[in-house]
Design a protein around this motif. Structure first.
Motif, PDB file in Angstrom:
ATOM      1  N   GLY A  73       0.813  -1.207   0.000  1.00 30.60           N
ATOM      2  CA  GLY A  73       0.000   0.000   0.000  1.00 30.60           C
ATOM      3  C   GLY A  73       0.846   1.255   0.000  1.00 30.60           C
ATOM      4  N   ARG A  74       0.180   2.354   0.302  1.00 36.18           N
ATOM      5  CA  ARG A  74       0.838   3.664   0.299  1.00 36.18           C
ATOM      6  C   ARG A  74       1.315   4.002   1.700  1.00 36.18           C
ATOM      7  N   HIS A  75       2.553   4.512   1.789  1.00 38.67           N
ATOM      8  CA  HIS A  75       3.150   4.830   3.088  1.00 38.67           C
ATOM      9  C   HIS A  75       3.943   6.123   3.008  1.00 38.67           C
ATOM     10  N   GLN A  76       4.040   6.794   4.162  1.00 35.44           N
ATOM     11  CA  GLN A  76       4.917   7.957   4.292  1.00 35.44           C
ATOM     12  C   GLN A  76       6.075   7.540   5.193  1.00 35.44           C
ATOM     13  N   ILE A  77       7.277   7.604   4.652  1.00 35.74           N
ATOM     14  CA  ILE A  77       8.476   7.193   5.370  1.00 35.74           C
ATOM     15  C   ILE A  77       9.302   8.436   5.666  1.00 35.74           C
ATOM     16  N   SER A  78       9.657   8.613   6.938  1.00 36.99           N
ATOM     17  CA  SER A  78      10.442   9.777   7.361  1.00 36.99           C
ATOM     18  C   SER A  78      11.726   9.320   8.024  1.00 36.99           C
ATOM     19  N   ILE A  79      12.793  10.069   7.760  1.00 34.69           N
ATOM     20  CA  ILE A  79      14.087   9.845   8.399  1.00 34.69           C
ATOM     21  C   ILE A  79      14.350  11.065   9.273  1.00 34.69           C
ATOM     22  N   THR A  80      14.642  10.818  10.551  1.00 26.78           N
ATOM     23  CA  THR A  80      14.891  11.930  11.471  1.00 26.78           C
ATOM     24  C   THR A  80      16.307  11.853  12.036  1.00 26.78           C
ATOM     25  N   HIS A  81      16.823  13.017  12.401  1.00 31.70           N
ATOM     26  CA  HIS A  81      18.129  13.130  13.056  1.00 31.70           C
ATOM     27  C   HIS A  81      18.001  14.174  14.151  1.00 31.70           C
ATOM     28  N   ASN A  82      18.281  13.794  15.378  1.00 30.51           N
ATOM     29  CA  ASN A  82      18.145  14.688  16.535  1.00 30.51           C
ATOM     30  C   ASN A  82      16.742  15.287  16.621  1.00 30.51           C
ATOM     31  N   GLY A  83      15.743  14.495  16.317  1.00 27.07           N
ATOM     32  CA  GLY A  83      14.354  14.924  16.431  1.00 27.07           C
ATOM     33  C   GLY A  83      13.822  15.720  15.260  1.00 27.07           C
ATOM     34  N   ALA A  84      14.671  16.074  14.300  1.00 26.49           N
ATOM     35  CA  ALA A  84      14.238  16.855  13.134  1.00 26.49           C
ATOM     36  C   ALA A  84      14.127  15.946  11.911  1.00 26.49           C
ATOM     37  N   VAL A  85      13.062  16.109  11.164  1.00 21.09           N
ATOM     38  CA  VAL A  85      12.862  15.317   9.946  1.00 21.09           C
ATOM     39  C   VAL A  85      13.805  15.841   8.873  1.00 21.09           C
ATOM     40  N   ILE A  86      14.668  14.951   8.335  1.00 17.84           N
ATOM     41  CA  ILE A  86      15.596  15.387   7.297  1.00 17.84           C
ATOM     42  C   ILE A  86      15.167  14.926   5.909  1.00 17.84           C
ATOM     43  N   LYS A  87      14.334  13.898   5.843  1.00 14.33           N
ATOM     44  CA  LYS A  87      13.904  13.387   4.541  1.00 14.33           C
ATOM     45  C   LYS A  87      12.558  12.686   4.715  1.00 14.33           C
ATOM     46  N   THR A  88      11.642  12.921   3.764  1.00 18.80           N
ATOM     47  CA  THR A  88      10.337  12.270   3.765  1.00 18.80           C
ATOM     48  C   THR A  88      10.077  11.696   2.385  1.00 18.80           C
ATOM     49  N   TYR A  89       9.567  10.480   2.349  1.00 15.55           N
ATOM     50  CA  TYR A  89       9.252   9.798   1.089  1.00 15.55           C
ATOM     51  C   TYR A  89       7.786   9.376   1.124  1.00 15.55           C
ATOM     52  N   ASP A  90       7.088   9.581   0.024  1.00 23.00           N
ATOM     53  CA  ASP A  90       5.747   9.030  -0.157  1.00 23.00           C
ATOM     54  C   ASP A  90       5.888   7.902  -1.165  1.00 23.00           C
ATOM     55  N   VAL A  91       5.682   6.662  -0.714  1.00 21.49           N
ATOM     56  CA  VAL A  91       5.878   5.514  -1.580  1.00 21.49           C
ATOM     57  C   VAL A  91       4.632   4.638  -1.599  1.00 21.49           C
ATOM     58  N   THR A  92       4.420   3.995  -2.721  1.00 24.11           N
ATOM     59  CA  THR A  92       3.383   2.987  -2.863  1.00 24.11           C
ATOM     60  C   THR A  92       4.077   1.690  -3.227  1.00 24.11           C
ATOM     61  N   LEU A  93       3.847   0.666  -2.415  1.00 20.85           N
ATOM     62  CA  LEU A  93       4.545  -0.605  -2.584  1.00 20.85           C
ATOM     63  C   LEU A  93       3.558  -1.736  -2.829  1.00 20.85           C
TER      64      LEU A  93
END
Length: 107
Positions: A73-93
């Motif tokens: 399905g569709r997901h929002q994937i976030s990568i954080t560093h020290n509590g701040a979001v540095i990268k967000t991906y919207d993917v459908t798998l």
């Protein structure tokens, strides 16, 4: 009578030993996510969030053997560093799909 009882018991035991069996195989076709990290600091200092749920450190999912399995399905994937979001991906798998997401800390 004893002979008949012994014969019946022997027949019963033989029947139990030769009981047919079958094997069942389960295939895990959930999609997998792994990361290609090009970071200035160690990946263990970054966290992975999928749909707002924490999945742990980024360094846990850097190889194909340790890919993160999620539902299709569709997901929002976030990568954080020290509590701040540095990268967000919207993917459908889809089923049995493997996606490699490239992560870099752009400043």
């Amino acid at each position: 009578m004893k002979l008949l009882l012994a014969f019946t018991l022997a027949l019963f035991i033989t029947g139990c030993v030769n009981k047919p069996t079958h094997n069942t195989t389960v295939v895990d076709d959930r999609p997998r996510i792994t990361f290609d990290a090009q970071l200035s600091t160690a990946a263990k200092h970054y966290s992975v969030y999928i749909d707002g749920i924490a999945y742990g450190s980024l360094d846990n999912f850097l190889s194909d053997e340790n890919a993160l399995r999620i539902i299709s399905g569709r997901h929002q994937i976030s990568i954080t560093h020290n509590g701040a979001v540095i990268k967000t991906y919207d993917v459908t798998l889809g089923a049995n799909e493997t996606r490699v997401l490239k992560v870099s800390h752009d400043k």
